[in-house]
Design a protein around this motif. Structure first.
Motif, PDB file in Angstrom:
ATOM      1  N   GLY A 113       4.995   0.147  -2.082  1.00 48.71           N
ATOM      2  CA  GLY A 113       4.564   0.530  -0.743  1.00 48.71           C
ATOM      3  C   GLY A 113       3.830  -0.554   0.004  1.00 48.71           C
ATOM      4  N   VAL A 324       2.139   6.506  -6.395  1.00 47.78           N
ATOM      5  CA  VAL A 324       2.775   6.405  -5.085  1.00 47.78           C
ATOM      6  C   VAL A 324       3.012   7.813  -4.558  1.00 47.78           C
ATOM      7  CG1 VAL A 324       3.869   4.170  -5.545  1.00 47.78           C
ATOM      8  CG2 VAL A 324       5.098   6.282  -6.088  1.00 47.78           C
ATOM      9  N   CYS A 333       3.362   6.384   0.988  1.00 46.55           N
ATOM     10  CA  CYS A 333       4.071   5.114   0.844  1.00 46.55           C
ATOM     11  C   CYS A 333       4.680   5.051  -0.545  1.00 46.55           C
ATOM     12  CB  CYS A 333       3.119   3.923   1.049  1.00 46.55           C
ATOM     13  SG  CYS A 333       1.958   3.662  -0.314  1.00 46.55           S
ATOM     14  N   GLY A 334       5.575   4.093  -0.732  1.00 44.90           N
ATOM     15  CA  GLY A 334       6.123   3.804  -2.033  1.00 44.90           C
ATOM     16  C   GLY A 334       7.362   4.592  -2.374  1.00 44.90           C
ATOM     17  N   CYS A 346      -0.614   7.784  -2.656  1.00 41.29           N
ATOM     18  CA  CYS A 346      -0.245   6.421  -2.252  1.00 41.29           C
ATOM     19  C   CYS A 346      -1.436   5.485  -2.469  1.00 41.29           C
ATOM     20  CB  CYS A 346       0.191   6.407  -0.790  1.00 41.29           C
ATOM     21  SG  CYS A 346       0.475   4.745  -0.172  1.00 41.29           S
TER      22      CYS A 346
END
Length: 512
Positions: A113, A324, A333-334, A346
Protein backbone atom coordinates in the motif's frame (compact mmCIF):
# COMPACT_ATOMS: atom_id res chain seq x y z
CA UNK A 1 3.97 -20.09 -1.27
CA UNK A 2 1.05 -20.43 1.08
CA UNK A 3 -2.25 -18.81 0.37
CA UNK A 4 -2.60 -15.55 2.37
CA UNK A 5 -4.70 -15.90 5.52
CA UNK A 6 -8.12 -14.29 5.56
CA UNK A 7 -9.14 -11.54 8.01
CA UNK A 8 -8.83 -12.86 11.55
CA UNK A 9 -6.99 -16.02 10.52
CA UNK A 10 -3.84 -17.20 12.23
CA UNK A 11 -0.96 -18.22 9.97
CA UNK A 12 -0.63 -21.99 10.47
CA UNK A 13 2.79 -23.37 11.39
CA UNK A 14 4.66 -24.68 8.36
CA UNK A 15 6.85 -27.72 8.02
CA UNK A 16 10.42 -26.99 9.08
CA UNK A 17 11.74 -27.48 5.53
CA UNK A 18 9.06 -25.47 3.77
CA UNK A 19 9.45 -22.77 6.42
CA UNK A 20 12.93 -22.15 5.11
CA UNK A 21 11.37 -20.78 1.96
CA UNK A 22 7.93 -19.57 2.99
CA UNK A 23 8.31 -17.65 6.27
CA UNK A 24 9.10 -13.95 5.72
CA UNK A 25 11.54 -14.22 8.63
CA UNK A 26 12.37 -17.95 8.74
CA UNK A 27 15.21 -19.72 10.45
CA UNK A 28 18.03 -17.26 9.80
CA UNK A 29 20.39 -18.39 7.04
CA UNK A 30 23.47 -16.24 6.38
CA UNK A 31 26.31 -16.20 3.93
CA UNK A 32 28.21 -18.65 6.18
CA UNK A 33 25.72 -21.44 5.39
CA UNK A 34 26.81 -22.50 1.95
CA UNK A 35 27.43 -26.21 2.54
CA UNK A 36 25.99 -28.91 0.35
CA UNK A 37 23.54 -29.89 3.09
CA UNK A 38 21.80 -26.51 2.89
CA UNK A 39 21.42 -26.88 -0.85
CA UNK A 40 19.80 -30.26 -0.35
CA UNK A 41 17.43 -28.81 2.26
CA UNK A 42 16.51 -26.03 -0.16
CA UNK A 43 15.67 -28.55 -2.88
CA UNK A 44 13.49 -30.52 -0.47
CA UNK A 45 11.86 -27.28 0.66
CA UNK A 46 10.98 -26.36 -2.91
CA UNK A 47 9.29 -29.70 -3.43
CA UNK A 48 7.37 -29.48 -0.15
CA UNK A 49 6.39 -25.89 -0.80
CA UNK A 50 4.90 -26.84 -4.17
CA UNK A 51 2.98 -29.66 -2.53
CA UNK A 52 1.68 -27.61 0.38
CA UNK A 53 0.86 -24.40 -1.44
CA UNK A 54 -2.72 -23.33 -1.98
CA UNK A 55 -4.15 -21.83 -5.16
CA UNK A 56 -2.11 -19.19 -6.90
CA UNK A 57 -3.07 -15.63 -5.87
CA UNK A 58 -5.16 -13.63 -8.28
CA UNK A 59 -3.27 -11.47 -10.76
CA UNK A 60 -3.05 -7.73 -10.32
CA UNK A 61 -1.31 -4.88 -12.10
CA UNK A 62 2.29 -4.49 -10.97
CA UNK A 63 3.41 -1.17 -9.49
CA UNK A 64 5.88 0.60 -11.80
CA UNK A 65 9.34 0.65 -10.21
CA UNK A 66 12.57 2.08 -11.59
CA UNK A 67 15.76 0.05 -11.08
CA UNK A 68 18.66 2.25 -9.97
CA UNK A 69 22.26 1.16 -10.49
CA UNK A 70 25.46 2.94 -9.65
CA UNK A 71 24.12 4.44 -6.41
CA UNK A 72 27.39 3.75 -4.60
CA UNK A 73 30.01 1.12 -3.87
CA UNK A 74 27.18 -1.10 -2.60
CA UNK A 75 29.19 -3.30 -0.22
CA UNK A 76 26.07 -5.26 0.73
CA UNK A 77 25.25 -6.15 -2.89
CA UNK A 78 21.64 -4.94 -2.68
CA UNK A 79 19.26 -3.83 -5.43
CA UNK A 80 17.63 -0.39 -5.41
CA UNK A 81 14.19 0.39 -6.86
CA UNK A 82 12.35 3.72 -6.70
CA UNK A 83 8.66 4.48 -6.89
CA UNK A 84 8.14 8.08 -8.01
CA UNK A 85 4.63 9.56 -8.11
CA UNK A 86 3.61 11.39 -11.28
CA UNK A 87 4.17 14.74 -9.58
CA UNK A 88 6.37 15.67 -6.66
CA UNK A 89 6.92 18.88 -4.71
CA UNK A 90 10.39 20.32 -4.35
CA UNK A 91 12.50 18.48 -1.75
CA UNK A 92 10.16 15.49 -1.36
CA UNK A 93 10.18 13.20 1.63
CA UNK A 94 11.41 9.64 1.09
CA UNK A 95 10.40 6.35 2.73
CA UNK A 96 12.69 3.32 2.53
CA UNK A 97 10.82 -0.01 2.44
CA UNK A 98 12.50 -3.32 3.32
CA UNK A 99 10.80 -6.61 2.39
CA UNK A 100 10.65 -9.84 4.39
CA UNK A 101 12.36 -13.14 3.65
CA UNK A 102 11.36 -14.90 0.38
CA UNK A 103 9.87 -11.59 -0.79
CA UNK A 104 11.24 -8.99 -3.20
CA UNK A 105 10.90 -5.29 -3.96
CA UNK A 106 8.15 -5.72 -6.55
CA UNK A 107 5.96 -7.87 -4.33
CA UNK A 108 6.36 -5.47 -1.42
CA UNK A 109 5.43 -2.55 -3.66
CA UNK A 110 2.41 -4.37 -5.09
CA UNK A 111 0.90 -5.34 -1.73
CA UNK A 112 2.06 -3.02 1.08
CA UNK A 113 0.00 0.00 0.00
CA UNK A 114 2.97 2.37 0.18
CA UNK A 115 2.88 3.44 -3.52
CA UNK A 116 -0.80 4.45 -3.38
CA UNK A 117 -0.10 6.54 -0.28
CA UNK A 118 2.93 8.05 -2.02
CA UNK A 119 0.62 9.06 -4.90
CA UNK A 120 -1.78 10.65 -2.44
CA UNK A 121 0.76 12.53 -0.34
CA UNK A 122 3.58 13.05 -2.87
CA UNK A 123 6.64 11.33 -1.42
CA UNK A 124 9.24 8.96 -2.84
CA UNK A 125 9.47 5.29 -1.88
CA UNK A 126 12.78 3.43 -2.20
CA UNK A 127 12.46 -0.36 -2.15
CA UNK A 128 15.75 -1.96 -1.13
CA UNK A 129 16.06 -5.60 -2.18
CA UNK A 130 18.35 -8.41 -1.17
CA UNK A 131 18.84 -11.62 -3.12
CA UNK A 132 19.57 -15.31 -2.63
CA UNK A 133 23.24 -14.53 -3.29
CA UNK A 134 23.29 -12.68 0.04
CA UNK A 135 21.01 -15.05 1.89
CA UNK A 136 19.58 -18.35 0.69
CA UNK A 137 16.05 -17.21 1.60
CA UNK A 138 16.45 -13.58 0.46
CA UNK A 139 16.44 -12.26 4.04
CA UNK A 140 18.20 -9.08 5.02
CA UNK A 141 21.10 -10.20 7.21
CA UNK A 142 20.04 -8.30 10.33
CA UNK A 143 21.80 -10.88 12.53
CA UNK A 144 25.28 -10.70 10.92
CA UNK A 145 27.92 -8.27 12.19
CA UNK A 146 29.20 -7.85 8.64
CA UNK A 147 25.81 -6.36 7.65
CA UNK A 148 24.29 -4.78 10.79
CA UNK A 149 27.03 -2.27 11.62
CA UNK A 150 27.46 1.35 10.54
CA UNK A 151 29.59 1.54 7.41
CA UNK A 152 29.42 -2.18 6.65
CA UNK A 153 27.62 -4.51 4.27
CA UNK A 154 23.88 -4.20 3.73
CA UNK A 155 23.47 -1.33 6.21
CA UNK A 156 26.04 0.72 4.29
CA UNK A 157 24.33 -0.07 0.97
CA UNK A 158 21.00 1.29 2.24
CA UNK A 159 22.81 4.38 3.54
CA UNK A 160 24.27 4.89 0.06
CA UNK A 161 20.78 4.64 -1.43
CA UNK A 162 19.67 7.43 0.91
CA UNK A 163 22.56 9.63 -0.22
CA UNK A 164 21.70 8.90 -3.86
CA UNK A 165 18.07 10.00 -3.44
CA UNK A 166 19.31 13.39 -2.23
CA UNK A 167 21.54 13.81 -5.29
CA UNK A 168 19.21 12.33 -7.92
CA UNK A 169 15.79 13.41 -6.62
CA UNK A 170 16.60 16.38 -4.40
CA UNK A 171 15.03 14.47 -1.49
CA UNK A 172 14.66 16.22 1.84
CA UNK A 173 17.34 15.02 4.24
CA UNK A 174 15.13 16.17 7.14
CA UNK A 175 12.30 13.84 6.07
CA UNK A 176 13.89 10.44 5.46
CA UNK A 177 12.16 7.41 6.97
CA UNK A 178 12.42 3.62 6.95
CA UNK A 179 10.01 0.73 7.46
CA UNK A 180 10.04 -3.01 6.86
CA UNK A 181 8.48 -6.38 7.56
CA UNK A 182 10.01 -9.21 9.58
CA UNK A 183 13.67 -9.49 8.50
CA UNK A 184 13.08 -6.09 6.88
CA UNK A 185 11.65 -4.91 10.20
CA UNK A 186 14.75 -6.13 12.01
CA UNK A 187 16.85 -4.35 9.38
CA UNK A 188 14.78 -1.22 9.99
CA UNK A 189 15.98 -1.41 13.61
CA UNK A 190 19.54 -1.69 12.30
CA UNK A 191 19.21 1.44 10.17
CA UNK A 192 17.66 3.49 12.99
CA UNK A 193 20.44 2.46 15.38
CA UNK A 194 23.38 2.69 12.98
CA UNK A 195 22.21 5.84 11.15
CA UNK A 196 20.18 8.06 13.51
CA UNK A 197 21.73 10.98 11.63
CA UNK A 198 19.98 9.86 8.42
CA UNK A 199 16.56 8.51 9.44
CA UNK A 200 14.21 10.72 11.42
CA UNK A 201 11.71 7.94 12.15
CA UNK A 202 11.03 4.29 11.46
CA UNK A 203 8.27 1.69 11.63
CA UNK A 204 9.13 -1.90 12.56
CA UNK A 205 6.52 -4.43 11.42
CA UNK A 206 6.77 -7.90 13.04
CA UNK A 207 10.45 -7.23 13.68
CA UNK A 208 13.00 -7.22 16.50
CA UNK A 209 15.01 -4.81 18.63
CA UNK A 210 18.50 -3.78 17.55
CA UNK A 211 21.35 -5.81 18.99
CA UNK A 212 19.21 -8.87 19.72
CA UNK A 213 21.39 -11.19 17.64
CA UNK A 214 24.81 -11.25 16.03
CA UNK A 215 24.79 -14.85 14.76
CA UNK A 216 22.36 -17.50 13.55
CA UNK A 217 21.99 -19.21 16.91
CA UNK A 218 20.99 -16.09 18.84
CA UNK A 219 18.63 -15.09 16.03
CA UNK A 220 16.57 -18.23 16.69
CA UNK A 221 16.18 -17.26 20.35
CA UNK A 222 15.32 -13.65 19.54
CA UNK A 223 12.52 -14.66 17.21
CA UNK A 224 10.98 -17.21 19.57
CA UNK A 225 10.72 -17.19 22.59
CA UNK A 226 12.31 -13.73 22.52
CA UNK A 227 15.07 -12.10 24.55
CA UNK A 228 14.24 -10.19 27.71
CA UNK A 229 16.63 -7.35 28.63
CA UNK A 230 16.08 -4.26 30.73
CA UNK A 231 15.25 -1.01 28.90
CA UNK A 232 18.67 0.35 29.87
CA UNK A 233 20.44 -2.69 28.41
CA UNK A 234 18.51 -2.42 25.14
CA UNK A 235 19.22 1.30 24.91
CA UNK A 236 22.93 0.74 25.42
CA UNK A 237 23.04 -1.59 22.43
CA UNK A 238 21.68 1.18 20.22
CA UNK A 239 24.10 3.73 21.64
CA UNK A 240 26.98 1.37 20.87
CA UNK A 241 25.97 1.32 17.19
CA UNK A 242 27.00 4.99 16.79
CA UNK A 243 28.87 6.00 19.96
CA UNK A 244 29.54 9.59 18.89
CA UNK A 245 25.84 10.35 18.30
CA UNK A 246 24.31 12.65 20.90
CA UNK A 247 20.78 12.83 19.50
CA UNK A 248 18.02 13.39 18.81
CA UNK A 249 16.98 9.77 18.50
CA UNK A 250 14.58 8.69 15.74
CA UNK A 251 10.89 8.29 16.50
CA UNK A 252 9.73 4.67 16.28
CA UNK A 253 6.42 2.94 15.54
CA UNK A 254 6.03 -0.76 16.34
CA UNK A 255 3.46 -3.05 14.64
CA UNK A 256 2.91 -6.64 15.72
CA UNK A 257 0.22 -9.30 15.40
CA UNK A 258 -0.84 -10.73 18.74
CA UNK A 259 -0.85 -14.30 17.34
CA UNK A 260 2.57 -14.16 15.72
CA UNK A 261 4.45 -17.38 16.46
CA UNK A 262 7.33 -16.72 14.03
CA UNK A 263 8.52 -13.52 15.72
CA UNK A 264 6.66 -13.63 19.01
CA UNK A 265 4.87 -10.52 20.23
CA UNK A 266 7.25 -10.16 23.18
CA UNK A 267 9.53 -8.44 20.66
CA UNK A 268 7.06 -5.55 20.45
CA UNK A 269 7.58 -4.98 24.18
CA UNK A 270 11.36 -5.21 23.89
CA UNK A 271 11.33 -2.71 21.01
CA UNK A 272 9.17 -0.40 23.12
CA UNK A 273 11.60 -0.75 26.02
CA UNK A 274 14.58 -0.02 23.78
CA UNK A 275 13.27 3.17 22.24
CA UNK A 276 11.38 4.62 25.21
CA UNK A 277 14.60 4.26 27.21
CA UNK A 278 16.55 6.11 24.50
CA UNK A 279 13.95 8.89 24.65
CA UNK A 280 14.09 8.83 28.49
CA UNK A 281 10.42 7.91 28.73
CA UNK A 282 8.41 5.57 30.92
CA UNK A 283 7.55 2.13 29.58
CA UNK A 284 3.89 2.81 30.50
CA UNK A 285 1.96 4.47 27.65
CA UNK A 286 1.03 8.14 27.96
CA UNK A 287 -2.30 7.31 26.37
CA UNK A 288 -4.02 4.43 24.64
CA UNK A 289 -6.79 4.19 22.07
CA UNK A 290 -8.28 1.81 19.54
CA UNK A 291 -7.76 2.33 15.80
CA UNK A 292 -8.85 0.71 12.56
CA UNK A 293 -11.67 -1.67 11.64
CA UNK A 294 -10.29 -4.46 13.83
CA UNK A 295 -9.80 -2.50 17.10
CA UNK A 296 -6.00 -2.45 17.04
CA UNK A 297 -4.66 -1.34 20.43
CA UNK A 298 -2.70 1.89 19.85
CA UNK A 299 -0.25 2.97 22.58
CA UNK A 300 1.50 6.35 22.50
CA UNK A 301 4.57 7.41 24.47
CA UNK A 302 4.86 11.19 24.50
CA UNK A 303 7.96 13.35 24.63
CA UNK A 304 8.14 16.51 26.71
CA UNK A 305 6.66 18.66 23.93
CA UNK A 306 3.59 16.41 23.57
CA UNK A 307 4.69 14.74 20.34
CA UNK A 308 4.66 10.95 19.95
CA UNK A 309 8.21 9.62 20.31
CA UNK A 310 7.26 5.93 20.34
CA UNK A 311 4.05 4.12 19.52
CA UNK A 312 3.07 0.45 19.71
CA UNK A 313 0.25 -1.04 17.66
CA UNK A 314 -0.96 -4.47 18.79
CA UNK A 315 -3.01 -5.98 15.97
CA UNK A 316 -5.55 -8.56 17.18
CA UNK A 317 -6.19 -11.99 15.68
CA UNK A 318 -3.38 -12.08 13.10
CA UNK A 319 -0.14 -13.99 12.82
CA UNK A 320 3.08 -13.02 11.05
CA UNK A 321 2.88 -10.46 8.24
CA UNK A 322 2.09 -6.92 7.15
CA UNK A 323 -1.42 -5.79 8.13
CA UNK A 324 -3.30 -4.42 5.11
CA UNK A 325 -6.93 -3.48 4.46
CA UNK A 326 -7.76 -3.60 0.73
CA UNK A 327 -10.28 -1.00 -0.38
CA UNK A 328 -10.69 2.55 -1.62
CA UNK A 329 -11.55 4.53 1.52
CA UNK A 330 -9.08 6.98 3.05
CA UNK A 331 -7.85 4.54 5.70
CA UNK A 332 -7.61 1.51 3.43
CA UNK A 333 -4.68 0.32 1.35
CA UNK A 334 -2.73 -2.70 0.21
CA UNK A 335 -3.50 -6.09 -1.24
CA UNK A 336 -3.57 -9.69 -0.04
CA UNK A 337 -2.56 -11.16 -3.40
CA UNK A 338 0.71 -12.44 -1.92
CA UNK A 339 1.50 -14.38 1.24
CA UNK A 340 2.20 -12.51 4.49
CA UNK A 341 -0.02 -9.55 3.67
CA UNK A 342 -2.83 -10.03 6.16
CA UNK A 343 -6.34 -8.59 5.78
CA UNK A 344 -6.70 -6.53 8.94
CA UNK A 345 -5.79 -2.81 9.13
CA UNK A 346 -3.89 -0.63 6.68
CA UNK A 347 -0.65 -0.31 8.64
CA UNK A 348 0.94 1.76 5.86
CA UNK A 349 -1.76 4.42 6.26
CA UNK A 350 -1.02 4.77 9.97
CA UNK A 351 2.74 4.59 9.40
CA UNK A 352 2.47 7.43 6.87
CA UNK A 353 0.60 9.46 9.49
CA UNK A 354 3.23 8.66 12.11
CA UNK A 355 5.93 9.90 9.74
CA UNK A 356 3.97 13.15 9.32
CA UNK A 357 3.58 12.72 5.56
CA UNK A 358 -0.14 13.33 5.29
CA UNK A 359 0.47 17.02 4.80
CA UNK A 360 3.72 16.75 2.85
CA UNK A 361 2.36 18.24 -0.37
CA UNK A 362 0.72 21.53 0.73
CA UNK A 363 2.92 24.57 1.14
CA UNK A 364 2.66 26.48 4.44
CA UNK A 365 -0.24 28.92 4.49
CA UNK A 366 -0.43 32.40 5.93
CA UNK A 367 -3.59 32.08 8.01
CA UNK A 368 -3.12 33.06 11.66
CA UNK A 369 -3.41 30.63 14.53
CA UNK A 370 -6.91 30.03 15.93
CA UNK A 371 -7.45 31.53 19.36
CA UNK A 372 -9.56 30.40 22.30
CA UNK A 373 -8.92 26.66 22.02
CA UNK A 374 -10.58 25.03 25.04
CA UNK A 375 -12.26 21.83 26.15
CA UNK A 376 -16.04 21.95 26.45
CA UNK A 377 -16.53 18.53 28.00
CA UNK A 378 -14.97 15.15 28.69
CA UNK A 379 -16.34 11.65 29.22
CA UNK A 380 -14.68 8.31 29.85
CA UNK A 381 -13.98 7.96 26.12
CA UNK A 382 -14.17 11.43 24.53
CA UNK A 383 -12.90 15.01 24.64
CA UNK A 384 -14.89 17.90 23.12
CA UNK A 385 -13.08 21.01 21.83
CA UNK A 386 -13.99 24.45 20.53
CA UNK A 387 -12.05 27.46 19.20
CA UNK A 388 -12.64 30.85 17.65
CA UNK A 389 -13.12 31.15 13.86
CA UNK A 390 -10.34 32.46 11.59
CA UNK A 391 -11.20 34.78 8.69
CA UNK A 392 -10.49 33.06 5.35
CA UNK A 393 -10.47 29.55 6.78
CA UNK A 394 -12.17 26.81 4.76
CA UNK A 395 -11.76 24.22 7.50
CA UNK A 396 -9.52 23.35 10.44
CA UNK A 397 -6.93 20.64 11.06
CA UNK A 398 -7.11 19.09 14.53
CA UNK A 399 -3.96 17.58 16.03
CA UNK A 400 -3.62 15.20 18.96
CA UNK A 401 -0.08 14.93 20.32
CA UNK A 402 1.32 16.56 17.19
CA UNK A 403 -0.40 14.15 14.76
CA UNK A 404 -3.33 15.32 12.66
CA UNK A 405 -6.40 13.26 13.49
CA UNK A 406 -9.09 15.00 11.41
CA UNK A 407 -10.29 18.14 9.65
CA UNK A 408 -13.42 19.95 10.76
CA UNK A 409 -15.64 22.38 8.87
CA UNK A 410 -16.90 23.73 12.20
CA UNK A 411 -15.02 25.44 15.02
CA UNK A 412 -15.57 22.46 17.29
CA UNK A 413 -14.74 18.78 17.36
CA UNK A 414 -15.28 15.78 19.64
CA UNK A 415 -12.46 13.23 19.78
CA UNK A 416 -13.96 9.80 20.52
CA UNK A 417 -12.76 6.25 21.14
CA UNK A 418 -10.27 7.29 23.82
CA UNK A 419 -9.24 5.26 26.84
CA UNK A 420 -10.77 6.10 30.19
CA UNK A 421 -8.38 7.97 32.48
CA UNK A 422 -6.01 8.93 29.64
CA UNK A 423 -4.42 12.34 28.99
CA UNK A 424 -4.34 14.05 25.57
CA UNK A 425 -2.85 17.29 24.19
CA UNK A 426 -4.54 19.12 21.30
CA UNK A 427 -3.76 21.93 18.86
CA UNK A 428 -5.64 23.22 15.80
CA UNK A 429 -4.74 25.13 12.65
CA UNK A 430 -6.84 26.86 9.99
CA UNK A 431 -6.64 25.76 6.35
CA UNK A 432 -7.35 27.88 3.29
CA UNK A 433 -9.18 26.94 0.08
CA UNK A 434 -5.97 25.51 -1.41
CA UNK A 435 -5.51 23.17 1.52
CA UNK A 436 -2.60 25.11 2.96
CA UNK A 437 -2.27 24.90 6.72
CA UNK A 438 -1.73 28.05 8.75
CA UNK A 439 -0.11 28.58 12.11
CA UNK A 440 -0.80 26.26 15.03
CA UNK A 441 -2.87 27.37 17.97
CA UNK A 442 -1.75 27.08 21.55
CA UNK A 443 -2.17 23.69 23.21
CA UNK A 444 -4.87 22.42 25.53
CA UNK A 445 -4.57 19.27 27.63
CA UNK A 446 -7.52 17.16 28.74
CA UNK A 447 -7.93 13.93 30.68
CA UNK A 448 -10.82 11.55 30.17
CA UNK A 449 -12.77 10.49 33.23
CA UNK A 450 -13.01 7.05 34.86
CA UNK A 451 -10.53 4.17 34.77
CA UNK A 452 -9.49 3.80 38.37
CA UNK A 453 -6.71 1.25 38.20
CA UNK A 454 -7.38 -2.17 39.71
CA UNK A 455 -4.45 -3.90 41.42
CA UNK A 456 -3.71 -7.45 42.50
CA UNK A 457 -0.79 -8.75 44.55
CA UNK A 458 -0.28 -12.51 44.26
CA UNK A 459 2.17 -15.23 43.31
CA UNK A 460 3.01 -15.80 39.67
CA UNK A 461 1.09 -19.07 39.87
CA UNK A 462 -2.03 -17.31 41.20
CA UNK A 463 -1.82 -14.58 38.53
CA UNK A 464 -1.76 -17.22 35.78
CA UNK A 465 -4.66 -19.12 37.32
CA UNK A 466 -6.70 -15.89 37.49
CA UNK A 467 -5.98 -15.04 33.82
CA UNK A 468 -3.88 -11.97 34.59
CA UNK A 469 -0.72 -13.62 33.24
CA UNK A 470 0.33 -16.52 31.04
CA UNK A 471 3.05 -19.14 31.42
CA UNK A 472 5.49 -20.17 28.71
CA UNK A 473 8.76 -22.07 28.91
CA UNK A 474 8.68 -22.03 32.70
CA UNK A 475 8.33 -18.22 32.87
CA UNK A 476 5.36 -15.97 33.59
CA UNK A 477 4.27 -13.02 31.41
CA UNK A 478 1.73 -10.30 32.23
CA UNK A 479 -1.26 -10.31 29.86
CA UNK A 480 -1.19 -7.25 27.63
CA UNK A 481 2.24 -5.80 28.43
CA UNK A 482 3.93 -9.25 28.16
CA UNK A 483 6.42 -8.27 30.84
CA UNK A 484 8.54 -11.18 32.08
CA UNK A 485 7.59 -11.70 35.74
CA UNK A 486 10.07 -14.48 36.44
CA UNK A 487 9.60 -18.18 37.06
CA UNK A 488 6.14 -19.72 37.06
CA UNK A 489 5.82 -20.80 40.69
CA UNK A 490 4.15 -19.97 44.01
CA UNK A 491 7.24 -18.32 45.50
CA UNK A 492 7.64 -15.21 43.31
CA UNK A 493 5.10 -12.48 44.05
CA UNK A 494 4.23 -9.38 41.99
CA UNK A 495 1.65 -6.62 41.98
CA UNK A 496 -0.18 -6.25 38.67
CA UNK A 497 -2.14 -3.15 37.65
CA UNK A 498 -5.02 -3.47 35.19
CA UNK A 499 -5.55 -0.35 33.10
CA UNK A 500 -7.37 -0.38 30.77
CA UNK A 501 -9.46 -3.52 31.18
CA UNK A 502 -7.59 -6.66 30.18
CA UNK A 503 -4.15 -4.99 30.06
CA UNK A 504 -1.78 -5.71 32.95
CA UNK A 505 1.53 -4.13 33.90
CA UNK A 506 3.91 -4.93 36.72
CA UNK A 507 3.49 -2.22 39.36
CA UNK A 508 5.39 -3.49 42.40
CA UNK A 509 5.25 -0.77 45.04
CA UNK A 510 3.65 1.72 42.63
CA UNK A 511 0.03 0.69 42.37
CA UNK A 512 -2.68 2.88 43.92
Amino acid sequence: MQSPPSRGAVTPPTHICSALLTDPLPRPVGRVWRAVLSRLVAVVALVLTAALSGPAPSAQAAVGLTRITGFGANPGQLNMYVYRPASLPANPAVVFALHGCTQNAQGYADNSGLPELADRHKFLVVFAETTSSNNLNKCFNWFQTSDNRRGQGEAASIRQMAAHTVTAYDADTRRTYVTGLSAGGAMTSVMLAAYPDVFQAGAVVAGLPYGCANDVGSAYSCMNPGTDLTPAQWAERVRAAHPSWSGPWPRVAVWHGDRDTTVVSRNADELRDQWTALHSLSQNPSRTSVIGPNSTRHEEYLSGNGSVAVEVNRVPDIGHGTPVDPGSSAQQCGSTSAAYFLDSICSSYWITRFFGLEDSEPQPGTLPAPTGLATTGVTDTSVSLRWNPVDGATDYAVYRGGTRITTSDATSYTDTGLTAGSTHTYTVAARDADGRTGQLSGTVTARTTGATAACWTASNYAHVQAGRATASGGYTYAVGSRRNMGLYNTFITHTLKESPAGYYTVADGACP
